[in-house]
Motif scaffolding. Sequence first.
Motif, PDB file in Angstrom:
ATOM      1  N   ILE A 176       0.894  -0.981   0.016  1.00  9.87           N
ATOM      2  CA  ILE A 176      -0.031  -0.065  -0.076  1.00  9.87           C
ATOM      3  C   ILE A 176       0.959   1.184   0.032  1.00  9.87           C
ATOM      4  CG2 ILE A 176      -1.806   1.176   1.111  1.00  9.87           C
ATOM      5  CD1 ILE A 176      -2.867  -1.147   2.257  1.00  9.87           C
ATOM      6  N   TYR A 177       0.788   2.040  -1.006  1.00 14.99           N
ATOM      7  CA  TYR A 177       1.514   3.433  -1.248  1.00 14.99           C
ATOM      8  C   TYR A 177       0.668   4.458  -0.758  1.00 14.99           C
ATOM      9  CZ  TYR A 177       4.313   0.272  -4.262  1.00 14.99           C
ATOM     10  OH  TYR A 177       5.167  -0.490  -4.777  1.00 14.99           O
ATOM     11  N   GLN A 178       1.153   5.587  -0.433  1.00 13.14           N
ATOM     12  CA  GLN A 178       0.662   6.706  -0.502  1.00 13.14           C
ATOM     13  C   GLN A 178       0.986   7.923  -1.086  1.00 13.14           C
ATOM     14  OE1 GLN A 178       1.400   9.587   3.413  1.00 13.14           O
ATOM     15  NE2 GLN A 178      -0.299   8.590   4.118  1.00 13.14           N
ATOM     16  N   SER A 179       0.053   8.550  -1.855  1.00 13.18           N
ATOM     17  CA  SER A 179       0.279   9.824  -2.527  1.00 13.18           C
ATOM     18  C   SER A 179      -0.201  11.076  -1.698  1.00 13.18           C
ATOM     19  CB  SER A 179      -0.540   9.457  -3.821  1.00 13.18           C
ATOM     20  OG  SER A 179       0.171   8.678  -4.540  1.00 13.18           O
ATOM     21  N   PRO A 180       0.232  12.307  -2.131  1.00 11.24           N
ATOM     22  CA  PRO A 180      -0.384  13.373  -1.361  1.00 11.24           C
ATOM     23  C   PRO A 180      -1.683  13.504  -1.418  1.00 11.24           C
ATOM     24  CG  PRO A 180       1.482  14.030  -2.881  1.00 11.24           C
ATOM     25  CD  PRO A 180       1.044  12.614  -3.222  1.00 11.24           C
ATOM     26  N   GLY A 181      -2.188  13.826  -0.286  1.00  2.31           N
ATOM     27  CA  GLY A 181      -3.555  13.936   0.039  1.00  2.31           C
ATOM     28  C   GLY A 181      -4.268  13.913   1.523  1.00  2.31           C
ATOM     29  N   PRO A 182      -3.755  12.559   2.131  1.00  2.00           N
ATOM     30  CA  PRO A 182      -3.075  11.509   1.670  1.00  2.00           C
ATOM     31  C   PRO A 182      -4.066  10.606   0.819  1.00  2.00           C
ATOM     32  CG  PRO A 182      -3.456  11.113   4.036  1.00  2.00           C
ATOM     33  CD  PRO A 182      -3.984  12.517   3.722  1.00  2.00           C
ATOM     34  N   LEU A 183      -3.724   9.777  -0.253  1.00  2.00           N
ATOM     35  CA  LEU A 183      -4.496   9.036  -1.082  1.00  2.00           C
ATOM     36  C   LEU A 183      -3.570   7.762  -1.044  1.00  2.00           C
ATOM     37  CD1 LEU A 183      -7.025   8.959  -2.903  1.00  2.00           C
ATOM     38  CD2 LEU A 183      -5.389   9.398  -4.877  1.00  2.00           C
ATOM     39  N   TYR A 184      -4.253   6.540  -0.760  1.00  2.00           N
ATOM     40  CA  TYR A 184      -3.845   5.402  -0.665  1.00  2.00           C
ATOM     41  C   TYR A 184      -3.738   4.712  -2.095  1.00  2.00           C
ATOM     42  CZ  TYR A 184      -3.590   6.456   4.458  1.00  2.00           C
ATOM     43  OH  TYR A 184      -3.388   6.992   5.300  1.00  2.00           O
ATOM     44  N   ASP A 185      -2.858   3.870  -2.282  1.00  2.00           N
ATOM     45  CA  ASP A 185      -2.774   3.371  -3.664  1.00  2.00           C
ATOM     46  C   ASP A 185      -2.239   1.903  -3.375  1.00  2.00           C
ATOM     47  OD1 ASP A 185      -2.944   5.793  -5.337  1.00  2.00           O
ATOM     48  OD2 ASP A 185      -0.980   6.327  -4.828  1.00  2.00           O
ATOM     49  N   PRO A 186      -3.330   1.165  -3.386  1.00  2.00           N
ATOM     50  CA  PRO A 186      -3.044  -0.089  -3.114  1.00  2.00           C
ATOM     51  C   PRO A 186      -2.412  -0.978  -4.342  1.00  2.00           C
ATOM     52  CG  PRO A 186      -5.406   0.148  -2.362  1.00  2.00           C
ATOM     53  CD  PRO A 186      -4.765   1.061  -3.452  1.00  2.00           C
TER      54      PRO A 186
ATOM     55  N   ALA B  62       8.658  24.839   4.660  1.00  2.00           N
ATOM     56  CA  ALA B  62       8.755  23.383   5.094  1.00  2.00           C
ATOM     57  C   ALA B  62       7.223  22.874   5.550  1.00  2.00           C
ATOM     58  CB  ALA B  62       9.391  23.499   6.657  1.00  2.00           C
ATOM     59  N   ALA B  63       6.171  23.773   5.824  1.00  2.00           N
ATOM     60  CA  ALA B  63       4.835  23.071   5.787  1.00  2.00           C
ATOM     61  C   ALA B  63       4.376  23.145   4.719  1.00  2.00           C
ATOM     62  CB  ALA B  63       4.138  24.449   6.693  1.00  2.00           C
ATOM     63  N   PHE B  64       4.756  23.881   3.573  1.00  2.00           N
ATOM     64  CA  PHE B  64       4.072  23.812   2.261  1.00  2.00           C
ATOM     65  C   PHE B  64       4.619  22.361   1.554  1.00  2.00           C
ATOM     66  CE2 PHE B  64       4.075  24.332  -2.427  1.00  2.00           C
ATOM     67  CZ  PHE B  64       2.883  24.771  -2.765  1.00  2.00           C
ATOM     68  N   THR B  65       5.991  22.449   1.667  1.00  2.00           N
ATOM     69  CA  THR B  65       6.611  21.067   1.091  1.00  2.00           C
ATOM     70  C   THR B  65       6.281  19.745   1.908  1.00  2.00           C
ATOM     71  OG1 THR B  65       8.638  22.531   0.668  1.00  2.00           O
ATOM     72  CG2 THR B  65       8.959  19.990   0.619  1.00  2.00           C
ATOM     73  N   GLY B  66       5.820  19.886   3.231  1.00  2.00           N
ATOM     74  CA  GLY B  66       5.444  18.657   3.755  1.00  2.00           C
ATOM     75  C   GLY B  66       4.086  18.289   3.525  1.00  2.00           C
TER      76      GLY B  66
END
Length: 422
Positions: A99-109, A387-391
Amino acid sequence: MDSSMDSNNSFHSPVENASPEARAAWQFEKIMHVAGKAAEASGEFRSRLAAAAIDLRDIRTLDDFARIPVLRKKNLLGLQQEKGLDWLLTAAPGNLSRIYQSPGPLYDPEGREQDYWGWTEGFRAAGFRTGDLVQMTFSYHLTPAGLMLEEPLREIGCAVIPAGPGNTPAQAQLMTSLPVTGFVGMTSYLKVIAEHARNAGLDLRKDFNLRVAFVAAERLPESLRSEVEEAFGMRVRQGYGTADVGCIAYECAELGGMHLSSRCHVEICDPHTGQPLPMGETGEVVVTPHTLSYPLVRFATGDLSRMVDTPCTCGRTAPKLAGILGRVDDTAKVKGQFIYPAQVAEVVRTFPQIARHQVVITNDKGSDWLQLFLQLDGPLDHAEFIAAFTGKIKLRPALHVLSGGEALPEDCPPLVDKRTYE
């Protein structure tokens, strides 16, 4: 160049050079198997069918299949957060592969099916062959790109250097001290490696052994492709896919667009109705991959393209996508990451001294540049904000703080994409 790279006989799937009728029959069988599995076990798909009063037993043709409402990418994040990932799966999370995680967070199984993401076909078309040593410069951390694109290479019989992104001196050192013949990553980064190598006094043709690259995650201007191909004396081919569904299309040796992958059913649809459009018209890319663990039936990517069916001399009979021509909504994709205005606003809200903001994206000399303009009402700690934006967004912007009498209009759009392509 190795002549074997140009062999038209190295098809990964017999469907690649099948007749249109055979391809349509193959696709219908595959996607109905996916839909049947989803109707049994996916709460999301069952709910979608029920809301549209559709019985799968009434779906007998590809035209019938298009009656199923699309699942839009912009809604996927909300569904995962509100209903939980299990609601979209047909397998328990522990029975997946990753299971991966993309920004959002959105999970990509990722399920356990062989060649789950379906990129092997595209790598073969690009010219990768057994015995290639390939440098992988996509990330292996949380996001799927690195492992997603490594596994098909190993299936072909290539060895892989999991270099990951960045650390350009080390990337160049690996490529010159080892017989690296293949590159996977972004074309703009391959150009960065070339510039570093030249500055270090290296000869790109004599000191490197690169002959083929597979690139993705950003648009590829022909000027940039030609520049890199000429510099290294190599071939550069691109693929198109997403972290949700995997491979959608890829270029062959002959160029002229990206062949649709045989591992998914691809439609070009009206963005408002979700209904397929005639060949050649521009619309939204809607994809149904043949994967079963995470069945995204009629998944609307948000990307705009058009399909062309001009015969290709490579022997593949699948229609081609004529590039990615834009986005349906106001999101933008930069260096493989989607930027959502709502996420940017979420970061900005934590800094009350920011009165207005605007994201501007340009592509000077083939490289995407993310700029963030801020209008302030008080002092701002730039480092803390970056730092907040990049995180949150996973991309570092070039920050422009307006001064003096400068101001952003009250009705300025939160995101402006000024990129142009040949």
